[in-house]
Design an enzyme around this catalytic site. Structure first.
Site, PDB file in Angstrom:
ATOM      1  CD1 TRP A 230      31.996  13.757 -56.484  1.00 25.13           C
ATOM      2  CD2 TRP A 230      32.945  12.301 -58.060  1.00 25.13           C
ATOM      3  NE1 TRP A 230      33.563  13.785 -56.423  1.00 25.13           N
ATOM      4  CE2 TRP A 230      33.887  12.848 -57.518  1.00 25.13           C
ATOM      5  CE3 TRP A 230      32.992  11.640 -59.102  1.00 25.13           C
ATOM      6  CZ2 TRP A 230      35.307  12.624 -58.162  1.00 25.13           C
ATOM      7  CZ3 TRP A 230      34.183  11.138 -59.566  1.00 25.13           C
ATOM      8  CH2 TRP A 230      35.407  11.759 -58.956  1.00 25.13           C
TER       9      TRP A 230
ATOM     10  CD  GLU B 127      27.871  20.572 -55.657  1.00 26.90           C
ATOM     11  OE1 GLU B 127      28.335  19.470 -55.670  1.00 26.90           O
ATOM     12  OE2 GLU B 127      27.383  21.422 -56.941  1.00 26.90           O
TER      13      GLU B 127
ATOM     14  NE  ARG C 277      38.816  23.981 -61.569  1.00 25.77           N
ATOM     15  CZ  ARG C 277      39.015  25.262 -61.633  1.00 25.77           C
ATOM     16  NH1 ARG C 277      39.736  25.407 -62.725  1.00 25.77           N
ATOM     17  NH2 ARG C 277      38.936  25.963 -60.883  1.00 25.77           N
TER      18      ARG C 277
ATOM     19  CB  CYS D  10      34.637  23.001 -61.052  1.00 23.90           C
ATOM     20  SG  CYS D  10      34.426  21.193 -60.718  1.00 23.90           S
TER      21      CYS D  10
HETATM   22  N1  ARG Z   1      25.499  23.126 -57.189  1.00 31.36           N
HETATM   23  C1  ARG Z   1      24.680  22.276 -58.194  1.00 31.36           C
HETATM   24  C2  ARG Z   1      23.561  21.448 -57.409  1.00 31.36           C
HETATM   25  O1  ARG Z   1      23.319  21.720 -56.260  1.00 31.36           O
HETATM   26  C3  ARG Z   1      25.608  21.247 -59.155  1.00 31.36           C
HETATM   27  C4  ARG Z   1      26.620  22.095 -59.666  1.00 31.36           C
HETATM   28  C5  ARG Z   1      27.706  20.954 -60.299  1.00 31.36           C
HETATM   29  N2  ARG Z   1      28.017  20.101 -59.095  1.00 31.36           N
HETATM   30  C6  ARG Z   1      28.984  19.081 -59.305  1.00 31.36           C
HETATM   31  N3  ARG Z   1      29.277  18.442 -58.127  1.00 31.36           N
HETATM   32  N4  ARG Z   1      29.573  18.756 -60.630  1.00 31.36           N
HETATM   33  O2  ARG Z   1      22.743  20.709 -58.013  1.00 31.36           O
END
Ligand code: ARG
Length: 395
Positions: A254, A259, A83, A80
């Site tokens: 968030w 991602e 953090r 992560c």
């Molecule tokens: N990568 C994952 C997704 O696209 C989420 C993982 C956690 N990500 C976060 N920003 N807390 O759904």
């Protein structure tokens, strides 16, 4: 006779292991949040926990231990990048909840508290732990919010998110009639109470915030009907604190834009949109060397950032989040704490070398407390029937 003795020996070694992990955690907690009463209080707490383990095979964390354990599990999440704010995690202590109906209600409450009208708050809800002879409850979805993936009856195609084909089929086998059949149908929750079979629960619309995507200076994103959910809430990892596993402990932060814009929408085994976007942009896709994939990625990510901003929904960009991660490393170093990190996850999936997290190495050692994957959750997510809870192992 011999069998009984062997079982007793196995129990003794399990208890010894648990006592060891419990003590390590209690010491860490005491070091980081010194209790009134000093070392004597710590020694008394360790003794009480040892006695509880001998009597019951497990022990119960205090509310303060639980909250700190959950926050440190986030701090120890080597993959992560986000953090820096680990201390701000809101902890919903629901350890008395182990039935599917109440869990579904609490999961919805979690989503509302986390969504907060778009100003996303990091939240964890902790349900009953595993105990000897009494497994805790489970959430079978990978995340509280996910989009269905319907495997086409003919051919290998998928409508929706191919990652969720397994859980989609599983929910349907449990009786979920399926959604309208769009590429973005919100999946129901699949929840298994402690002494129960898995059941499905539809999420109420007003607990699900989604952001329709629009590109800042083009209309292809809107035309394609792209969207994504606002809250990433991992639901199928075990929160392990001091040797105790909380198998249902959904948590969220968030999103970071990449991602969604790079991985969820761009990966070839996910929505696989780069060729579609490239075509809309009129790019020459005859050879990789025109960098059409790279250009499509950038525009897709611009659409994600622009759309979340416009909707007033918290979303980090990878440049900012990378800087924050370095601030986190500095802050932890000042505290005298080691930070574990996995380079291949920390470095963003686009423009890696344009962010400062690229240009250094990390210690990949995993510390505890931690969020861990357990085998049966991964199997279930892939759509395989999992073995019994008893034989499940952590992976
Ligand atoms: N990568 C994952 C997704 O696209 C989420 C993982 C956690 N990500 C976060 N920003 N807390 O759904």
């Amino acid at each position: 006779m011999r069998k009984t003795r062997r079982r007793a020996a196995a129990r003794r070694s399990r208890y010894a292991q648990l006592r060891h992990e419990a003590e390590e955690f209690l010491r860490l907690h005491h070091r980081e949040e010194p209790a009134p009463g000093g070392p004597a209080a710590l020694a008394a707490r360790i003794a009480a926990v040892n006695a509880e383990i001998d009597a019951t095979g497990t022990y119960r964390h205090t509310a303060a231990e639980l909250a700190h354990g959950a926050r440190v599990a986030w701090r120890n999440s080597n993959r992560c990048i986000g953090r820096l704010y680990w201390r701000s995690l809101r902890v919903r202590d629901r350890r008395d909840v182990r039935d599917a109906d109440t869990m579904a209600v609490e999961a919805v409450a979690h989503l509302r508290e986390a969504t907060n009208g778009g100003r996303i708050r990091p939240v964890i809800t902790i349900f009953a732990p595993d105990a000897p002879g009494r497994p805790g409850p489970r959430i079978w979805n990978e995340q509280l919010l996910r989009y269905a993936g319907y495997a086409d009856r003919y051919g290998g195609g998928v409508t929706g998110d191919p990652r969720n084909v397994g859980i989609t089929a599983y929910a349907q086998r449990l009786g979920w009639p399926g959604g309208p059949g769009t590429p973005f149908d919100v999946l129901p929750l699949v929840v298994q109470g402690s002494d129960d079979k898995p059941r499905w629960f539809a999420l109420p619309d007003d607990a699900v915030l989604e952001v329709p995507l629009r590109h800042p200076d083009d209309d292809w994103a809107a035309a394609l009907g792209l969207r994504w959910h606002a809250v990433p809430a991992i639901a199928n990892m075990c929160l392990e604190i001091g040797g105790v596993c909380y198998p249902a402990a959904p948590f969220n932060g968030w999103y970071m834009g990449t991602e969604i814009g790079a991985r969820n929408l761009g990966d070839t085994d996910r929505y696989d949109l780069l060729p579609v976007v490239a075509e809309r942009l009129g790019l020459d896709t005859s050879t990789d060397r025109t960098l059409w994939k790279d250009r499509a990625l950038v525009e897709l990510n611009r659409a994600v950032l622009h759309s979340f901003d416009r909707a007033g929904v918290t979303l980090a960009d990878h440049h900012t989040e990378a800087r924050r991660f370095l601030a986190h490393l500095d802050r932890e170093r000042e505290k005298g704490r080691r930070v574990g990190a996995d380079w291949s996850w920390i470095v963003p999936p686009i423009s890696g070398s344009a962010t400062p997290v690229f240009h250094r190495t990390y210690d990949p050692t995993q510390s505890k407390p931690a969020f861990v994957h357990y085998r049966e959750a991964l199997a279930r997510a892939r759509g395989e029937e999992a073995g019994s809870v008893e034989e499940s192992g952590l992976v």
